[in-house]
Design an enzyme around this catalytic site. Structure first.
Site, PDB file in Angstrom:
ATOM      1  N   ARG A 150       0.830  -1.228   0.000  1.00 21.63           N
ATOM      2  CA  ARG A 150       0.000   0.000   0.000  1.00 21.63           C
ATOM      3  C   ARG A 150       0.855   1.265   0.000  1.00 21.63           C
ATOM      4  O   ARG A 150       0.441   2.279   0.581  1.00 21.63           O
ATOM      5  CB  ARG A 150      -0.967   0.025   1.188  1.00 21.63           C
ATOM      6  CG  ARG A 150      -2.068  -1.018   1.122  1.00 21.63           C
ATOM      7  CD  ARG A 150      -3.205  -0.561   0.229  1.00 21.63           C
ATOM      8  NE  ARG A 150      -4.121  -1.662  -0.043  1.00 21.63           N
ATOM      9  CZ  ARG A 150      -5.252  -1.889   0.631  1.00 21.63           C
ATOM     10  NH1 ARG A 150      -5.626  -1.088   1.576  1.00 21.63           N
ATOM     11  NH2 ARG A 150      -6.011  -2.917   0.313  1.00 21.63           N
ATOM     12  N   ARG A 165      -3.584   6.453   1.025  1.00 26.13           N
ATOM     13  CA  ARG A 165      -4.153   7.649   1.655  1.00 26.13           C
ATOM     14  C   ARG A 165      -3.241   8.359   2.652  1.00 26.13           C
ATOM     15  O   ARG A 165      -3.510   9.496   3.029  1.00 26.13           O
ATOM     16  CB  ARG A 165      -5.471   7.278   2.351  1.00 26.13           C
ATOM     17  CG  ARG A 165      -6.622   7.135   1.363  1.00 26.13           C
ATOM     18  CD  ARG A 165      -7.858   6.577   2.037  1.00 26.13           C
ATOM     19  NE  ARG A 165      -7.612   5.191   2.441  1.00 26.13           N
ATOM     20  CZ  ARG A 165      -8.483   4.432   3.101  1.00 26.13           C
ATOM     21  NH1 ARG A 165      -9.638   4.933   3.466  1.00 26.13           N
ATOM     22  NH2 ARG A 165      -8.185   3.185   3.413  1.00 26.13           N
ATOM     23  N   ARG A 185      -6.470  11.298  -6.152  1.00 28.10           N
ATOM     24  CA  ARG A 185      -7.741  10.603  -6.030  1.00 28.10           C
ATOM     25  C   ARG A 185      -8.914  11.577  -6.120  1.00 28.10           C
ATOM     26  O   ARG A 185      -9.939  11.274  -6.737  1.00 28.10           O
ATOM     27  CB  ARG A 185      -7.811   9.816  -4.721  1.00 28.10           C
ATOM     28  CG  ARG A 185      -8.898   8.753  -4.786  1.00 28.10           C
ATOM     29  CD  ARG A 185      -9.041   7.995  -3.504  1.00 28.10           C
ATOM     30  NE  ARG A 185      -9.990   8.669  -2.626  1.00 28.10           N
ATOM     31  CZ  ARG A 185     -10.658   8.068  -1.671  1.00 28.10           C
ATOM     32  NH1 ARG A 185     -10.484   6.785  -1.453  1.00 28.10           N
ATOM     33  NH2 ARG A 185     -11.496   8.730  -0.929  1.00 28.10           N
ATOM     34  N   ASP A 208      -6.610  -2.884  -7.783  1.00 24.88           N
ATOM     35  CA  ASP A 208      -7.149  -3.541  -6.593  1.00 24.88           C
ATOM     36  C   ASP A 208      -7.491  -4.987  -6.924  1.00 24.88           C
ATOM     37  O   ASP A 208      -7.826  -5.306  -8.070  1.00 24.88           O
ATOM     38  CB  ASP A 208      -8.397  -2.815  -6.078  1.00 24.88           C
ATOM     39  CG  ASP A 208      -8.709  -3.227  -4.645  1.00 24.88           C
ATOM     40  OD1 ASP A 208      -8.105  -2.647  -3.715  1.00 24.88           O
ATOM     41  OD2 ASP A 208      -9.516  -4.147  -4.444  1.00 24.88           O
ATOM     42  N   TYR A 234     -14.531 -12.249  -0.761  1.00 27.01           N
ATOM     43  CA  TYR A 234     -15.233 -10.997  -1.086  1.00 27.01           C
ATOM     44  C   TYR A 234     -16.420 -11.252  -2.022  1.00 27.01           C
ATOM     45  O   TYR A 234     -17.475 -10.620  -1.889  1.00 27.01           O
ATOM     46  CB  TYR A 234     -14.271  -9.992  -1.715  1.00 27.01           C
ATOM     47  CG  TYR A 234     -13.269  -9.424  -0.729  1.00 27.01           C
ATOM     48  CD1 TYR A 234     -13.598  -8.338   0.077  1.00 27.01           C
ATOM     49  CD2 TYR A 234     -12.009  -9.993  -0.584  1.00 27.01           C
ATOM     50  CE1 TYR A 234     -12.686  -7.825   0.993  1.00 27.01           C
ATOM     51  CE2 TYR A 234     -11.088  -9.483   0.334  1.00 27.01           C
ATOM     52  CZ  TYR A 234     -11.435  -8.407   1.115  1.00 27.01           C
ATOM     53  OH  TYR A 234     -10.541  -7.907   2.027  1.00 27.01           O
TER      54      TYR A 234
END
Ligand code: 1CP
Length: 343
Positions: free
Chosen positions: A24, A28, A37, A74, A151
């Protein structure tokens, strides 16, 4: 022969300073990521915009000089390419339409059609292959089948993967058919990333730790082995990093059993244990707890040095034990890199 340090470590070379990148690393915690973003509008628009996805992939390379860049995308884009609805709820995370039976598996799109959705990702890889500094290795990736299945079945991240375990135990045929569809499409997705210019592939099995005993063999180890065997038959020189997160004892022998060139370790195991039981088979990656990127200080320095020392007897790629979190301080990332490189 190439001199890129990550490729040397993945070939089994012990280097005086371990190469370093971070899960990552685009994300963020970086103000420049948040700005890009915002420009893209939302997370999925960022993933599917090659200019902006390449830009955020490059940001941590420019700021920190990591030895590898990981494609910005992703693991949930593949389910979307297979026909699942996918959206992100701000402050909560991903949501998908759910699969609960064989009819749901049969309604998925054919593997040959995934590239219609995923072609912008290959475009990002091509741009990165052109734009990255020549010493920086480009890593492509996908989720491993079990993690992706959790998921697709639950429709979201789950603390214990209970819905996926339920389908596995109550409707084995539907579960196995879903795993099969994910496995075969993952092979094609990764093959396309390599053809576009990815130099290393990483398989994220973030929820492997919830598979016990024979389930771990059947649904973490064997699908990984099959993906690696197929990719290696098409691209014999592309190294593959497997990450069966929180596998514990399952880490032992995982590289030998699957053909992975490197096993990434999370921080539920000590580096000394990892060196004794996993690095004996080849390259390992890891495994600083990501909370040190939030808390910093002497503990960050001490633990970074301990990991470098513990793995100094063999091939090692320095990384975190899991992804960096949004509350991390970029100064702590810079300090970690300085310490790994001898500062
Ligand atoms: O709001 C935002 O900007 C989104 C946060 C974010 C980011 C930066 C998500 C949503 N995905 C990503 C990028 C991402 N995801 C990368 C790219 C590059 C990099 O590492 O720098 C990679 C490799 C992933 C992989 C990924 N996505 C995994 C496997 C690794 C892991 O962390 O265990 C998983 C499980 C996901 C699903 C996902 N995507 C995003 C979130 C918040 C989640 C987890 C959801 C959950 O379980 O609740």
């Amino acid at each position: 022969m190439t001199d890129k340090t990550i490729l040397r470590a993945l070939r089994g070379e012990k280097l005086p300073t371990p190469p370093i990148w971070m899960m990552r690393q685009a994300g963020r915690y970086l103000p420049e990521y948040r700005a890009t973003r915002a420009r893209a509008g939302d997370f999925l628009s960022l993933c599917y915009n090659p200019d902006l996805a390449a830009e955020v992939t490059l940001q941590p390379i420019r700021r920190f000089g990591f030895d590898a860049a990981i494609l910005f995308a992703d693991i949930l884009l593949l389910p979307q390419a297979l026909g699942a609805d996918l959206w992100f709820v701000t402050g909560e995370g991903p949501r998908l339409s759910t699969i609960s039976d064989m009819a749901g598996v049969k309604a998925l799109r054919p593997t040959a059609e995934i590239h219609e959705t995923l072609s912008p990702i290959y475009e990002t890889v091509k741009m990165l292959a052109r734009e990255l500094p020549q010493e920086t290795t480009l890593i492509g990736f996908a989720g491993a089948p079990w993690t992706v299945a959790t998921y697709m079945i639950a429709g979201r991240g789950t603390p214990d993967q209970a819905p996926a375990h339920r389908l596995k135990d109550n409707d084995r045929a539907a579960f196995v058919a879903l795993m099969e569809r994910i496995t075969e499409s993952t092979i094609e997705y990764l093959d396309a990333q390599v053809r576009a210019g990815a130099e290393v592939i990483k398989l994220f099995d973030s929820w492997a730790g919830s598979l016990q005993g024979q389930d771990f063999v059947d649904f973490a180890l064997l699908p990984t082995k099959r993906i690696i065997a197929e990719l290696k038959s098409r691209h014999p020189t592309v190294p593959i990093i497997a990450f069966p997160r929180e596998a514990g004892q399952g880490y032992v022998g995982f590289a030998r059993a699957t053909g992975a060139d490197c096993v990434a370790l999370d921080n539920s195991v000590t580096p000394e244990w990892g060196a004794a039981h996993v690095q004996v088979d080849g390259c390992v990656q890891g495994n600083l707890a990501s909370r040190h990127m939030v808390t910093g200080g002497q503990a960050l320095v001490d633990e970074t040095r301990r990991i470098v020392a513990a793995f100094s007897g063999g091939p090692h790629i320095f990384n975190l034990g899991h992804g960096i979190t949004p509350d991390a301080d970029p100064d702590n990332v810079a300090r970690m890199i300085e310490v790994v490189r001898g500062g």
